[in-house]
Each structure stands twice: as C-alpha cells, then as structure tokens.
Write a protein that holds these residues in place. Structure first.
Motif, PDB file in Angstrom:
ATOM      1  N   ARG A 142      41.279  -1.190  51.467  1.00  0.00           N
ATOM      2  CA  ARG A 142      40.447  -1.980  50.557  1.00  0.00           C
ATOM      3  C   ARG A 142      41.260  -2.492  49.376  1.00  0.00           C
ATOM      4  O   ARG A 142      41.104  -3.643  48.940  1.00  0.00           O
ATOM      5  CB  ARG A 142      39.272  -1.141  50.050  1.00  0.00           C
ATOM      6  N   THR A 143      42.141  -1.651  48.848  1.00  0.00           N
ATOM      7  CA  THR A 143      42.949  -2.054  47.698  1.00  0.00           C
ATOM      8  C   THR A 143      43.896  -3.186  48.069  1.00  0.00           C
ATOM      9  O   THR A 143      44.044  -4.155  47.318  1.00  0.00           O
ATOM     10  CB  THR A 143      43.744  -0.854  47.169  1.00  0.00           C
ATOM     11  N   VAL A 144      44.546  -3.069  49.213  1.00  0.00           N
ATOM     12  CA  VAL A 144      45.489  -4.108  49.637  1.00  0.00           C
ATOM     13  C   VAL A 144      44.769  -5.445  49.821  1.00  0.00           C
ATOM     14  O   VAL A 144      45.269  -6.500  49.417  1.00  0.00           O
ATOM     15  CB  VAL A 144      46.198  -3.679  50.937  1.00  0.00           C
ATOM     16  N   LYS A 145      43.590  -5.419  50.408  1.00  0.00           N
ATOM     17  CA  LYS A 145      42.833  -6.657  50.590  1.00  0.00           C
ATOM     18  C   LYS A 145      42.415  -7.252  49.254  1.00  0.00           C
ATOM     19  O   LYS A 145      42.450  -8.465  49.059  1.00  0.00           O
ATOM     20  CB  LYS A 145      41.606  -6.391  51.460  1.00  0.00           C
ATOM     21  N   SER A 146      42.001  -6.395  48.313  1.00  0.00           N
ATOM     22  CA  SER A 146      41.570  -6.899  47.005  1.00  0.00           C
ATOM     23  C   SER A 146      42.723  -7.454  46.192  1.00  0.00           C
ATOM     24  O   SER A 146      42.506  -8.205  45.239  1.00  0.00           O
ATOM     25  CB  SER A 146      40.884  -5.781  46.222  1.00  0.00           C
ATOM     26  N   LEU A 147      43.972  -7.099  46.524  1.00  0.00           N
ATOM     27  CA  LEU A 147      45.142  -7.602  45.816  1.00  0.00           C
ATOM     28  C   LEU A 147      45.613  -8.946  46.348  1.00  0.00           C
ATOM     29  O   LEU A 147      46.649  -9.458  45.910  1.00  0.00           O
ATOM     30  CB  LEU A 147      46.289  -6.587  45.905  1.00  0.00           C
ATOM     31  N   GLY A 148      44.901  -9.518  47.296  1.00  0.00           N
ATOM     32  CA  GLY A 148      45.250 -10.842  47.799  1.00  0.00           C
ATOM     33  C   GLY A 148      46.155 -10.841  49.008  1.00  0.00           C
ATOM     34  O   GLY A 148      46.732 -11.885  49.332  1.00  0.00           O
ATOM     35  N   GLU A 187      51.127 -11.566  52.118  1.00  0.00           N
ATOM     36  CA  GLU A 187      50.342 -12.142  51.037  1.00  0.00           C
ATOM     37  C   GLU A 187      49.732 -13.468  51.463  1.00  0.00           C
ATOM     38  O   GLU A 187      50.288 -14.190  52.292  1.00  0.00           O
ATOM     39  CB  GLU A 187      51.207 -12.353  49.801  1.00  0.00           C
ATOM     40  N   ARG A 188      48.592 -13.774  50.860  1.00  0.00           N
ATOM     41  CA  ARG A 188      47.943 -15.041  51.133  1.00  0.00           C
ATOM     42  C   ARG A 188      48.809 -16.183  50.645  1.00  0.00           C
ATOM     43  O   ARG A 188      49.472 -16.094  49.605  1.00  0.00           O
ATOM     44  CB  ARG A 188      46.575 -15.089  50.432  1.00  0.00           C
ATOM     45  N   ASP A 189      48.798 -17.295  51.386  1.00  0.00           N
ATOM     46  CA  ASP A 189      49.643 -18.429  51.049  1.00  0.00           C
ATOM     47  C   ASP A 189      49.297 -19.023  49.695  1.00  0.00           C
ATOM     48  O   ASP A 189      50.179 -19.456  48.953  1.00  0.00           O
ATOM     49  CB  ASP A 189      49.535 -19.505  52.136  1.00  0.00           C
ATOM     50  N   ASP A 190      48.003 -19.069  49.347  1.00  0.00           N
ATOM     51  CA  ASP A 190      47.630 -19.664  48.067  1.00  0.00           C
ATOM     52  C   ASP A 190      48.121 -18.825  46.899  1.00  0.00           C
ATOM     53  O   ASP A 190      48.545 -19.359  45.871  1.00  0.00           O
ATOM     54  CB  ASP A 190      46.107 -19.846  48.006  1.00  0.00           C
ATOM     55  N   VAL A 191      48.097 -17.488  47.053  1.00  0.00           N
ATOM     56  CA  VAL A 191      48.592 -16.619  45.983  1.00  0.00           C
ATOM     57  C   VAL A 191      50.097 -16.792  45.818  1.00  0.00           C
ATOM     58  O   VAL A 191      50.617 -16.856  44.695  1.00  0.00           O
ATOM     59  CB  VAL A 191      48.233 -15.149  46.282  1.00  0.00           C
ATOM     60  N   VAL A 192      50.823 -16.882  46.929  1.00  0.00           N
ATOM     61  CA  VAL A 192      52.274 -17.069  46.865  1.00  0.00           C
ATOM     62  C   VAL A 192      52.616 -18.397  46.202  1.00  0.00           C
ATOM     63  O   VAL A 192      53.524 -18.479  45.365  1.00  0.00           O
ATOM     64  CB  VAL A 192      52.885 -16.986  48.278  1.00  0.00           C
TER      65      VAL A 192
END
Length: 523
Positions: free
Chosen positions: A96-102, A117-122
């Motif tokens: 859950r923590t890893v998913k909430s961190l993007g 990591e999600r592309d938008d966050v990167v």
C-alpha cells in the motif's frame, strides 16, 4: 403444522409463541441464517497500519538505492530489506505504501512483477531538477515554504525508570517505579506555516501559527485557499528579495485555479457546459450529447493559471512546485524536525500556550548557517542522487565533432558541428556514454589545448598508432572549457564537468556563487 401446534398448546397449557420459539431453536436452518446475519452486522476491524512520513521516505530511498545497485525491486525483496532497517511493517502495508508513493507495477521479460515509478511522476521530477539547478546557476534567491503541526503533548519518548531490582529504591518504597508523568493522547494541535532560505534562514515576520479547530487527522484540512492566498499576498511577498523563486508542494490550496482558466469537467451538468461554451464563443449544436460538449471543452480549454503563480509573477517572482511524493527535496522538512525536537526536550507543562512560546524560542535560535547546511544536505543526498538515478544532463547533445582543415589556418576557420537531438530539455542520456569525441591532427595541435594539462596530447604514454590521429575530448557543461577525458576524474566526467566545477558544485556553500569567474583560464 399450525393446527397441530394449536391443539398441543390447548392440551399442554403452553402458549403458541413459546412452542414456536422452542421449535425454531432446534431448527439447523435457522441457526445458519442467524450466523450469517450476525457476521454481516459485526463491526469492521481495525484500520490498516499506515507508515508515517519519515518511514515513507525511507521506503522510497530504499527503492532508489536498489535501482542504483541494479537490483530487482520486488515486494518480497523490498519487505526483507526494510526489515533490516527496522521497519517491521507487514507485506500488505509495504505494498500500500509503495502504491501511494506513485510507483506502479510492470512485467519484465521473465514474467515477474517489478515496481517502477509512474511516468508522470518521473517527468515532473526531471522538470523540477532541471529548473532548480538552472535557478541556482542564475544565483536566484530560492525560498522554500511548507506547513506542519505541533501537539501540546509533544515530548521526548522514553525514560530511565527507577526499578527496585536494579537500584537502592528497595529501601525507599515511595520511589519505586518513579519517572515522568506523561499525559495521555496528543493534546491540542497547532498549525504552523513558514518560509525560509539559505541566505536568511527562517524569514523574519512571515511565520503563521494558529490553533486547530477540528479533530481531523490530517493537518492540511486546517488550511484553505483563501487563508493561504491572503498570507502569501500580504505577508510573504512584501518580504521577498526581488526575482525570488518560491518552492512549494502540490497541496490543493497551493494550486487553486484562477476562475478565468477553469473549465467544466465530467462532473458538470449539461446546462453548465453549455453556459461555458457560450461564454467562450464556441459554436455548438444544442442537441449534442454531454460527451460531445465535453470534447468541445477539451479543444478550447484555456491554459491553466494558478492564483498563487499569477500573484508571484505580478511581483517579479517565480513559483516552482515540488514533484509529487518528493517532500524530502524541501529542506524545510529538516527544519521542522529540528524545531520540534527543541520543543519536545523543553516541554514540561503540556500547555498549548507554552508550546507556542517554545516554538518561537526555537525559531529565534535557528540561524541561516544551519538552514544552509540542511539545504546542502538535500542537494547532495537527494538531488544529485536523483540526477544519477535518472541519468539526466542539463543539455542533451550528441557527441561534438571538430573538423580541422589540413592547411595552416587560425581558429576562426575551424568548423565545430553540434548535432542537437530532439531540441527539448527533458531528454535522457545514458551516463555511461562519454560525451565528446574530437578528431584532431598533429598539424593543428596548437588550435585546442586541454584546460588541465594545457597540451593537445593527454598525459602518459600514448600508443604510436593513436598519436596525432584520434584523441578523446569533452566540453564542460558549466564553464564550456575543453578537456581530455584522461585528465578528468571519473565522478566529474560522469556529470560532464571539469574537476574544478565539480568541486565547486559539491563542496560549496549555497550562499556563494556556483562558479566563480574563470580569470585564469583561456576563454
């Protein structure tokens, strides 16, 4: 069945309701129905465990460290690594923590699931890292702001207790088990808003402290866009240095849109969408469905304008937002920890007024030099590592090739070709590829000299087959000087910098200039 029960009730004198209740108690079907009904109305279990901000940052840094070591990041493996760092959360909590961190999951060639990591966050992180480095090189005044909380019962946890088996307290019964008497609960909560920089520390006169009025577990609920905008306009902006850069996170009250740039969303009704189209002079058919109207809205949607950004721009300042889930890039988080630690050590009355005075006292002792240390730590430990992890460079250029003519000519006749790829600053380059290969001839050895050795040939022994034919060069991204690859250190070469600029970047004080004038170098 009912006639039999009536006759039995008349002869036995037992009421009909009692007979029905006894029969139902012996019916196994009714037992199952009651059990199912009981389970359906049971109270929900305890809420899942949530990691605090500190441990969440540890999880993210652990994933990045595994990236840098080229290790596979899977949930079981990450769970084991976190246990070694004394984070004893369950596997489901880690997920859950890893998913909430993007982060998101993707399947590699082996079919196993790995975390990325999600592309938008990167992309947003790349943009921030490039912008913050550019502003530092321009010597802009960078101001960081953020909100935090402070409870009246905030104290240092843990005490040395006087135990009878380990001290002389067996002869003093009134002292057995003595220690501090700590209050239960967290107490009243203070909401704190402040800003600072490496030049001033915490900016005098801009801090805002008020008492919480709600019981919400999230202190961000105490702030709204109206209060923050008023504080930003009337308190912070008048105290900013001209052409400052204000860094903040993506809280909703930091990013509320200007009314003129708002557009209807899927939650809007059809009359509201039609009114917006009429206001913006967009032609449409009144018989169109809602989905068709929303397509027109997306085609004519204005560029987003944030109220805070426009206020800053009107006074000559710039707002730069942190990438999502990257609060560790804001040095004020370390400032909060330092100030709260002071309050926890001094707090003895557990009263909200005394906590407020202690916090003000902690601020009075906080210096600009200490802020500069925290900001330097953020640059070295987080920003630089993220640059290495993402393989970023300030400018994405293909290898630079210098073509020399065979006849004797001056420098102005040499042709330097720069092959630009893409034309954007958001491109990525593999840091393992060394930039800059120069084809030179021995006849033109006096045209380009290395900044370090002041010679055309690199130091050391050069094979005869390579002498005067091909030499590896690169150009420093900061001072634009040319160097032999062999003359540069590996850490500096990895970031396409000369040793001098690399040393200034990694061992400087943030209050000083990034690169001093190069008076002793040939321009």
């Amino acid at each position: 069945m009912l006639i039999f029960l009536n006759n039995f009730s008349l002869f036995s004198g037992i009421s009909l309701s009692t007979l029905k209740r006894k029969i139902e108690a012996l019916d196994p079907v009714q037992d199952v129905v009651k059990a199912v009904h009981k389970s359906s109305i049971q109270k929900p279990g305890p809420k899942p465990w949530i990691l605090d901000d500190f441990n969440r940052n540890v999880v993210k840094r652990t994933i990045h460290d595994m990236y840098r070591k080229k290790q596979v990041v899977s949930m079981p493996r990450l769970h084991e690594v976190l246990k070694e760092k004394d984070i004893t959360a369950s596997l489901s909590t880690v997920v859950r923590t890893v998913k909430s961190l993007g982060f998101r999951f993707s399947k590699k060639g082996s079919g196993r699931r790995h975390v990325v990591e999600r592309d938008d966050v990167v992309a947003l992180r790349h943009h921030y890292l490039r912008q913050i480095r550019k502003y530092r090189q321009q010597e802009r005044h960078i101001v960081y702001l953020d909100e935090t909380w402070l409870n009246s019962n905030h104290v240092v946890k843990g005490d040395w207790l006087d135990e009878p088996s380990t001290s002389m307290s067996v002869f003093e019964p009134h002292c057995e088990g003595s220690g501090r008497s700590l209050p239960s609960g967290k107490g009243t909560r203070l909401i704190i808003l402040d800003a600072g920089s490496s030049q001033e520390g915490l900016i005098p006169g801009v801090g805002l402290i008020f008492e919480s009025k709600t019981s919400s577990s999230d202190y961000h609920d105490e702030m709204n866009s109206e209060h923050f905008t008023e504080w930003f306009r009337d308190t912070l902006i008048p105290r900013l240095t001209p052409q400052s850069v204000v860094v903040m996170d993506n809280a909703p009250y930091h990013s509320h849109l200007d009314p003129e740039s708002r557009a209807p969303s899927t939650g809007a009704n059809k009359p509201g969408i039609s009114a917006w189209l009429d206001k913006n002079n967009v032609d449409y058919d009144p018989k169109m469905k809602k989905t068709g109207l929303l397509d027109l809205v997306n085609q004519h949607k204005p560029q987003k304008k944030y109220v805070i950004d426009e206020l800053a721009k009107a006074h000559g300042h710039v707002v730069l937002r942190l990438p999502p889930y990257h609060c560790e890039l804001n040095p004020i988080e370390m400032v909060w920890s330092d100030l709260k630690g002071f309050v926890a050590r001094k707090n003895s009355t557990y009263k909200i007024k005394d906590c407020k005075k202690l916090f003000e006292e902690a601020k009075s002792h906080f210096s600009a030099e200490r802020w500069a240390k925290f900001e330097t730590h953020v640059v070295r430990e987080y920003e630089e590592k993220l640059w290495q992890i993402d393989g970023l460079r300030d400018k994405a250029l293909s290898p630079v090739i210098i073509h020399m003519t065979d006849d004797e000519t001056d420098d102005s006749q040499a042709t330097i070709v720069y092959c630009q790829e893409g034309g954007t600053d958001d491109e990525e380059i593999d840091m393992d590829i060394v930039d800059g290969y120069v084809s030179d001839t021995s006849d033109q050895a006096d045209v380009i000299l290395c900044k370090i050795c002041h010679d055309t040939d690199p130091p050391g022994r050069v094979p005869k087959r390579d002498r005067g034919t091909h030499i590896d060069w690169f150009q420093c991204d900061t001072c634009d000087q040319w160097l032999h690859n062999k003359c540069c250190t590996k850490p500096a070469l990895a970031q396409i910098m000369c040793p001098r600029c690399y040393s200034l970047l990694h061992h400087r004080k943030l209050s000083e200039t990034l690169v001093s004038p190069l008076d002793d170098m040939e321009q």
